[in-house]
Scaffold this motif. Structure first.
Motif, PDB file in Angstrom:
ATOM      1  N   LYS A 114       0.835  -1.196   0.000  1.00 51.06           N
ATOM      2  CA  LYS A 114       0.000   0.000   0.000  1.00 51.06           C
ATOM      3  C   LYS A 114       0.869   1.245   0.000  1.00 51.06           C
ATOM      4  O   LYS A 114       1.896   1.302   0.666  1.00 51.06           O
ATOM      5  N   SER A 169       0.691   5.512   0.387  1.00 49.63           N
ATOM      6  CA  SER A 169      -0.131   6.628   0.835  1.00 49.63           C
ATOM      7  C   SER A 169      -0.355   7.609  -0.304  1.00 49.63           C
ATOM      8  O   SER A 169       0.511   7.788  -1.162  1.00 49.63           O
ATOM      9  N   LEU A 193      -1.443  13.211   1.707  1.00 51.46           N
ATOM     10  CA  LEU A 193      -1.650  12.838   3.098  1.00 51.46           C
ATOM     11  C   LEU A 193      -0.648  13.480   4.050  1.00 51.46           C
ATOM     12  O   LEU A 193      -1.033  14.082   5.058  1.00 51.46           O
ATOM     13  N   THR A 242      -2.770   7.923  11.197  1.00 49.72           N
ATOM     14  CA  THR A 242      -3.062   6.498  11.258  1.00 49.72           C
ATOM     15  C   THR A 242      -3.278   5.900   9.863  1.00 49.72           C
ATOM     16  O   THR A 242      -3.228   4.690   9.713  1.00 49.72           O
ATOM     17  N   ARG A 243      -3.515   6.710   8.887  1.00 53.21           N
ATOM     18  CA  ARG A 243      -3.731   6.233   7.519  1.00 53.21           C
ATOM     19  C   ARG A 243      -2.452   6.232   6.689  1.00 53.21           C
ATOM     20  O   ARG A 243      -2.467   5.849   5.524  1.00 53.21           O
ATOM     21  N   TRP A 244      -1.347   6.647   7.281  1.00 57.83           N
ATOM     22  CA  TRP A 244      -0.074   6.749   6.567  1.00 57.83           C
ATOM     23  C   TRP A 244       0.586   5.379   6.498  1.00 57.83           C
ATOM     24  O   TRP A 244       0.727   4.682   7.482  1.00 57.83           O
ATOM     25  N   HIS A 245       1.008   4.971   5.291  1.00 60.17           N
ATOM     26  CA  HIS A 245       1.677   3.673   5.115  1.00 60.17           C
ATOM     27  C   HIS A 245       3.143   3.890   4.882  1.00 60.17           C
ATOM     28  O   HIS A 245       3.578   4.705   4.177  1.00 60.17           O
TER      29      HIS A 245
END
Length: 84
Positions: free
Chosen positions: A24, A26, A30, A81-84
């Protein structure tokens, strides 16, 4: 005559099948959005405490300035929290 334990066939170690999923990534927006919300939240609270009485719209909002500043910080944490 029974076979000894050493004579039994050993099982091969489990190897999971290769994953077909791509890693995944980001979205490009972001990290800048996360940093911007965090900094704006901190700056809003700092300006409110330092010069809140002299800034017209901050004076009218009163303690709601803390809610605005902490909202920016909370949005930054949620984005992190959505950062890959």
């Amino acid at each position: 005559m029974p076979k000894s334990r050493n004579d039994r066939k050993k099982k091969a170690a489990y190897t999971p099948p290769p994953s077909a999923e791509k890693p995944k990534v980001s979205p490009r927006w972001l990290v800048p959005a996360m940093v911007a919300f965090g900094l704006l939240g901190i700056l809003w609270i700092a300006v409110y405490y330092i010069a809140g009485e002299s800034v017209p719209y901050m004076r009218d909002l009163g303690n709601w300035n803390l809610a605005i500043g902490f909202s920016g910080i909370i949005i930054a944490v949620i984005l992190s929290t959505r950062w890959h």
